[in-house]
Design a protein around this motif. Structure first.
Motif, PDB file in Angstrom:
ATOM      1  N   ARG A  82      16.415 -17.444  -6.369  1.00  0.00           N
ATOM      2  CA  ARG A  82      15.883 -18.801  -6.554  1.00  0.00           C
ATOM      3  C   ARG A  82      15.401 -19.070  -7.976  1.00  0.00           C
ATOM      4  N   LYS A  85      18.485 -17.383 -10.593  1.00  0.00           N
ATOM      5  CA  LYS A  85      19.847 -17.784 -10.200  1.00  0.00           C
ATOM      6  C   LYS A  85      20.823 -16.611 -10.286  1.00  0.00           C
ATOM      7  N   ASP A 113      20.349 -17.884   1.900  1.00  0.00           N
ATOM      8  CA  ASP A 113      21.136 -18.808   2.718  1.00  0.00           C
ATOM      9  C   ASP A 113      22.511 -19.004   2.068  1.00  0.00           C
ATOM     10  N   GLU A 115      24.788 -21.321   2.274  1.00  0.00           N
ATOM     11  CA  GLU A 115      25.048 -22.666   1.729  1.00  0.00           C
ATOM     12  C   GLU A 115      24.308 -22.880   0.416  1.00  0.00           C
ATOM     13  N   GLU A 116      23.047 -22.463   0.390  1.00  0.00           N
ATOM     14  CA  GLU A 116      22.241 -22.595  -0.832  1.00  0.00           C
ATOM     15  C   GLU A 116      22.858 -21.738  -1.946  1.00  0.00           C
ATOM     16  N   TYR A 117      23.380 -20.576  -1.557  1.00  0.00           N
ATOM     17  CA  TYR A 117      24.009 -19.659  -2.507  1.00  0.00           C
ATOM     18  C   TYR A 117      25.212 -20.328  -3.176  1.00  0.00           C
ATOM     19  N   ASP A 119      25.946 -23.551  -3.258  1.00  0.00           N
ATOM     20  CA  ASP A 119      25.505 -24.728  -4.027  1.00  0.00           C
ATOM     21  C   ASP A 119      24.970 -24.310  -5.393  1.00  0.00           C
ATOM     22  N   THR A 120      24.218 -23.214  -5.419  1.00  0.00           N
ATOM     23  CA  THR A 120      23.672 -22.700  -6.679  1.00  0.00           C
ATOM     24  C   THR A 120      24.808 -22.263  -7.591  1.00  0.00           C
TER      25      THR A 120
END
Length: 168
Positions: A82, A85, A113, A115-117, A119-120
Motif C-alpha cells: 500500500r 507500491k 486483495d 483487484e486492488e493489486y 489496479d495498483t
C-alpha cells in the motif's frame, strides 16, 4: 580551518544491556512497530548480545506476544504494497531475506486483495509510461517493464497492464 575538528573517539563506546534492560528495550522496540526475529537478532548483535542469551530474549518476546512472525508477515505485505507500491515478488524476496517461512510468506501475501493489486499495477504502469521520455516505443516499453519488474510485479501481469494502457 580552525573550525574543523579531528575525528575523536566517542567518550563512551556502545554500552551493552543487562538482561532486564534488554527485555525492556526490546519490548518497546517491538511494540513500536511489528518486528521479526531476524530484525531483533540484528538489534541484539549491535548490542553484542548473541547465542543463548539472544535466543532467550527472543523466546521471551514471543511468549509475551511482542514478536509474532505471522502478524509481521501480514503487516509487512500490506504496508509495502500500500505504501511503497511493491509487487508480490519484491515482498516475497524481502520476507525471505528476513528468514520468514514460505507458509508465513503465503499468509502475508494473501492479505493483498487481487483487484486492488491489479489496479495498483495499472496505475503504476500509466504513471511510469507518462513519465518515460523515449521516442523509440520498443525502448520505452523495455524501460517501463524493467521498472515494474524491479518493483516486484509479475511479468505476465506487467505485459497485460501495458497492453491494457496501450489499447486505450
Amino acid at each position: 580551518m580552525s573550525g574543523w575538528r579531528k575525528n575523536k573517539p566517542s567518550s563512551s563506546p556502545k554500552k551493552t544491556w543487562t538482561l532486564e534492560e534488554a527485555k525492556e528495550k526490546l519490548s518497546s522496540y517491538c511494540a513500536y512497530q511489528e518486528r521479526c526475529a531476524w530484525e531483533v537478532r540484528r538489534k541484539l548483535y549491535e548490542k553484542k548480545i548473541s547465542g543463548e542469551k539472544a535466543e532467550e530474549l527472543i523466546e521471551y518476546l514471543i511468549t509475551e506476544k511482542f514478536l509474532d512472525e505471522e502478524r509481521y508477515a501480514k503487516a509487512f505485505a500490506r504496508g509495502k504494497f500500500r505504501l511503497k507500491k511493491w509487487g508480490r515478488n519484491r515482498i516475497k524476496l524481502e520476507l525471505k531475506m528476513r528468514q520468514i517461512s514460505e507458509e508465513l510468506i503465503r499468509k502475508g501475501l494473501s492479505e493483498i486483495d487481487p483487484e486492488e493489486y491489479y489496479d495498483t499495477l495499472l496505475c503504476e504502469t500509466e504513471k511510469k509510461w507518462e513519465k518515460t521520455t523515449e521516442a523509440d516505443l520498443f525502448k520505452k516499453r523495455y524501460k517501463v517493464v524493467g521498472y515494474l519488474m524491479q518493483k516486484g510485479f509479475e511479468q505476465d501481469l506487467v505485459q497485460e497492464a501495458l497492453a491494457s494502457i496501450q489499447s486505450q
